[in-house]
Design an enzyme around this catalytic site. Structure first.
Site, PDB file in Angstrom:
ATOM      1  N   GLY A  11       0.854  -1.186   0.000  1.00 36.56           N
ATOM      2  CA  GLY A  11       0.000   0.000   0.000  1.00 36.56           C
ATOM      3  C   GLY A  11       0.883   1.226   0.000  1.00 36.56           C
ATOM      4  CB  THR A  46     -12.016   3.620  -5.880  1.00 36.85           C
ATOM      5  OG1 THR A  46     -11.499   3.689  -4.560  1.00 36.85           O
ATOM      6  CG2 THR A  46     -13.279   4.461  -5.981  1.00 36.85           C
ATOM      7  CD  GLN A  81     -16.180  32.968  25.230  1.00 35.18           C
ATOM      8  OE1 GLN A  81     -15.903  32.461  26.308  1.00 35.18           O
ATOM      9  NE2 GLN A  81     -15.811  34.182  24.916  1.00 35.18           N
ATOM     10  CB  ILE A 137     -22.132  21.405  17.258  1.00 36.20           C
ATOM     11  CG1 ILE A 137     -20.887  22.230  17.628  1.00 36.20           C
ATOM     12  CG2 ILE A 137     -23.329  22.299  16.990  1.00 36.20           C
ATOM     13  CD1 ILE A 137     -20.342  23.102  16.495  1.00 36.20           C
ATOM     14  CD  GLU A 144      -5.703   9.279  -4.611  1.00 34.51           C
ATOM     15  OE1 GLU A 144      -4.820  10.036  -5.034  1.00 34.51           O
ATOM     16  OE2 GLU A 144      -6.380   8.559  -5.345  1.00 34.51           O
TER      17      GLU A 144
HETATM   18  N1  COS Z   1       6.976  12.058  -9.416  1.00 40.69           N
HETATM   19  C1  COS Z   1       7.762  11.437 -10.328  1.00 40.69           C
HETATM   20  N2  COS Z   1       8.706  10.512  -9.994  1.00 40.69           N
HETATM   21  C2  COS Z   1       8.829  10.213  -8.688  1.00 40.69           C
HETATM   22  C3  COS Z   1       8.040  10.824  -7.680  1.00 40.69           C
HETATM   23  C4  COS Z   1       7.088  11.789  -8.095  1.00 40.69           C
HETATM   24  N3  COS Z   1       6.300  12.401  -7.201  1.00 40.69           N
HETATM   25  N4  COS Z   1       8.386  10.322  -6.481  1.00 40.69           N
HETATM   26  C5  COS Z   1       9.363   9.429  -6.708  1.00 40.69           C
HETATM   27  N5  COS Z   1       9.637   9.374  -8.038  1.00 40.69           N
HETATM   28  C6  COS Z   1      10.662   8.564  -8.700  1.00 40.69           C
HETATM   29  C7  COS Z   1      12.033   8.868  -8.092  1.00 40.69           C
HETATM   30  O1  COS Z   1      12.644   9.947  -8.750  1.00 40.69           O
HETATM   31  C8  COS Z   1      12.773   7.573  -8.304  1.00 40.69           C
HETATM   32  O2  COS Z   1      13.261   7.516  -9.627  1.00 40.69           O
HETATM   33  P1  COS Z   1      14.782   7.044  -9.944  1.00 40.69           P
HETATM   34  O3  COS Z   1      14.816   5.596  -9.569  1.00 40.69           O
HETATM   35  O4  COS Z   1      14.944   7.277 -11.408  1.00 40.69           O
HETATM   36  O5  COS Z   1      15.682   7.883  -9.080  1.00 40.69           O
HETATM   37  C9  COS Z   1      11.690   6.513  -8.155  1.00 40.69           C
HETATM   38  O6  COS Z   1      10.441   7.178  -8.420  1.00 40.69           O
HETATM   39  C10 COS Z   1      11.644   5.902  -6.784  1.00 40.69           C
HETATM   40  O7  COS Z   1      11.497   6.965  -5.848  1.00 40.69           O
HETATM   41  P2  COS Z   1      11.735   6.803  -4.291  1.00 40.69           P
HETATM   42  O8  COS Z   1      13.016   6.066  -4.051  1.00 40.69           O
HETATM   43  O9  COS Z   1      11.565   8.146  -3.660  1.00 40.69           O
HETATM   44  O10 COS Z   1      10.513   5.855  -3.880  1.00 40.69           O
HETATM   45  P3  COS Z   1      10.136   5.222  -2.490  1.00 40.69           P
HETATM   46  O11 COS Z   1      10.018   3.774  -2.659  1.00 40.69           O
HETATM   47  O12 COS Z   1      11.013   5.759  -1.407  1.00 40.69           O
HETATM   48  O13 COS Z   1       8.613   5.730  -2.278  1.00 40.69           O
HETATM   49  C11 COS Z   1       6.804   7.169  -1.675  1.00 40.69           C
HETATM   50  C12 COS Z   1       8.193   7.007  -2.327  1.00 40.69           C
HETATM   51  C13 COS Z   1       6.737   6.687  -0.256  1.00 40.69           C
HETATM   52  C14 COS Z   1       6.567   8.661  -1.710  1.00 40.69           C
HETATM   53  C15 COS Z   1       5.775   6.424  -2.547  1.00 40.69           C
HETATM   54  O14 COS Z   1       5.927   5.036  -2.448  1.00 40.69           O
HETATM   55  C16 COS Z   1       4.335   6.782  -2.184  1.00 40.69           C
HETATM   56  O15 COS Z   1       3.859   7.863  -2.525  1.00 40.69           O
HETATM   57  N6  COS Z   1       3.637   5.851  -1.529  1.00 40.69           N
HETATM   58  C17 COS Z   1       2.219   6.027  -1.243  1.00 40.69           C
HETATM   59  C18 COS Z   1       1.440   5.475  -2.364  1.00 40.69           C
HETATM   60  C19 COS Z   1       0.004   5.805  -2.243  1.00 40.69           C
HETATM   61  O16 COS Z   1      -0.358   6.971  -2.190  1.00 40.69           O
HETATM   62  N7  COS Z   1      -0.818   4.770  -2.227  1.00 40.69           N
HETATM   63  C20 COS Z   1      -2.223   4.948  -2.055  1.00 40.69           C
HETATM   64  C21 COS Z   1      -3.005   4.371  -3.178  1.00 40.69           C
HETATM   65  S1  COS Z   1      -2.962   5.334  -4.546  1.00 40.69           S
HETATM   66  S2  COS Z   1      -4.575   5.072  -5.455  1.00 40.69           S
END
Ligand code: COS
Length: 383
Positions: A131, A158, A279, A337, A363
């Protein structure tokens, strides 16, 4: 805030408010109580030309900006969070991925029917064991001639069981981590794809949530988004902008709970005077109003940055984090409330209270938003 809107924005907000109050409000409690997918709301959204809201005009969409989306979807969430979730998944996650990362041929093939609402979209990223750590996908894509065979499963999807088109993220090379992921557009009637609806949610109970299974599901190479290895970056870029939509949803539902509370304090009397004259109540309203405005301003800023073509990774995470936690505060105070009346199903604030909780989870959890924000802050201030 309203004074800062243009005349067109005010008219847009009023038009959608009339639609939401007229067509969504009367049905929202039924969709929630019966865990019923809001098909009637989709019909309304189609008629209002909202299913293609942010989809580009050259493929049949309305070509609206994210600033406009934030006005529209705030009004929808103010009345029905279930409809907002269904709508935002369709436009901001599914269609948006194809619009931004699809080839000209893919955009022409899929987006006109999504923009009209004839086809509903879903976004398959989350898996049973990945996730927050989104790159740790187990669903595989194996090349076989002009196709890929997909195997694995997705969860909490979803619109999963109701959708016609699903953007699906897979791993073509598990040893390569994030760089081994590949995205596809999958038509949900494909052989080897099956869905099982998930029931028993605390909130947004009318929105569809499903497990999705792939068993040798054959997807043509022509449906691959970008190149092999582009998948994770596509997912992250889309989630960055979709967080603006989720911040919008939180602002809308907080406003809905606030409006109900403001109405109630003017009707209910206690200790010989209206609630509004106590208040303790006034201070709650002041804190709610301030947090809603701050959340809306952060959301609008992130939308404006996106519309202007600037990066907004940190700003959309800030908006999503703050707005979802402000919404938590507001629904809690709205129930407080209303006292005992707020604890009963017949009162919309009870539904907002349950619907709100997921906004701090999906998200990207609040913890993930803090991780994204702190990484950006440290990057900007590196010495
Ligand atoms: N936009 C574009 N590229 C991105 C990015 C972004 N916002 N964030 C990371 N990347 C790229 C990085 O540049 C990196 O590329 P390189 O390998 O070429 O250097 C690659 O993706 C991996 O990035 P990173 O090492 O930062 O990834 P992590 O595994 O540390 O994860 C998080 C980053 C935690 C931010 C990510 O896994 C995340 O957002 N998780 C939550 C996911 C989520 O929201 N899930 C809910 C369901 S969505 S419907």
């Amino acid at each position: 805030m309203d004074a800062l809107y243009t005349d067109d924005e005010r008219l847009l907000a009023k038009t959608i408010r009339d639609f939401a109050e007229g067509e969504l409000a009367p049905l929202a409690a039924r969709w929630d109580a019966n865990e019923e997918f809001p098909w009637e709301s989709i019909e309304g959204l189609k008629r209002m030309d909202l299913m293609g809201l942010t989809i580009a005009a050259d493929v049949g969409g309305a070509g609206a900006s994210y600033t406009e989306m934030a006005i529209v979807d705030e009004e929808i969430a103010r009345v029905c969070v279930t409809t907002s979730t269904t709508h935002l998944t369709h436009i901001s996650l599914s269609a948006s991925t194809i619009d931004r990362f699809g080839s000209p041929e893919q955009r022409q093939r899929f987006l006109p029917a999504m923009a009209s609402g004839e086809k509903l979209g879903a976004f398959g990223l989350t898996e049973p064991s990945s996730g927050s750590d989104a790159s740790d996908m187990q669903t595989t894509a194996t090349r076989k001639g002009d196709s890929y065979l997909l195997n694995g499963s997705k969860t909490f999807i979803t619109n999963g069981a109701e959708s016609d088109v699903m953007v699906v993220f897979t791993s073509h090379d598990r040893s390569a981590g994030a760089r081994g992921t590949t995205a596809f557009i999958v038509e949900t009637d494909a052989k080897g794809l099956s869905t099982v609806p998930m029931h028993g949610k605390m909130g947004i109970r009318g929105s569809g949530t499903a497990n999705v299974f792939f068993e040798d599901c054959e997807v043509p190479v022509a449906n691959r988004l970008g190149e092999e290895g582009d998948g994770f970056k596509i997912a992250m870029a889309i989630i960055d902008s979709s967080r603006i939509s989720l911040a919008t949803q939180s602002v809308g539902l907080a406003q809905g709970a606030f409006d109900a509370a403001v109405r109630y304090v003017q009707q209910r009397e206690t200790f010989g005077k209206p609630l509004k004259e106590h208040q303790a109540i006034q201070f709650m309203l002041a804190d709610m109003a301030t947090q809603i405005d701050a959340a809306r301003l952060l959301t609008r800023r992130s939308a404006q940055l996106k519309d202007a073509g600037h990066g907004h990774n940190k700003e959309s995470a800030m908006a999503k984090l703050y707005a979802s936690e402000a919404a938590h505060f507001c629904v809690d105070k709205a129930v407080q409330i209303h006292g005992g009346y707020g604890f009963f199903r017949e009162n919309p604030v009870e539904r907002f209270y349950r619907d709100q909780r997921i906004t701090e989870i999906y998200e990207g959890t609040s913890e993930i938003q803090r991780m994204v924000i702190s990484r950006a802050v440290l990057r900007e201030n590196a010495i």
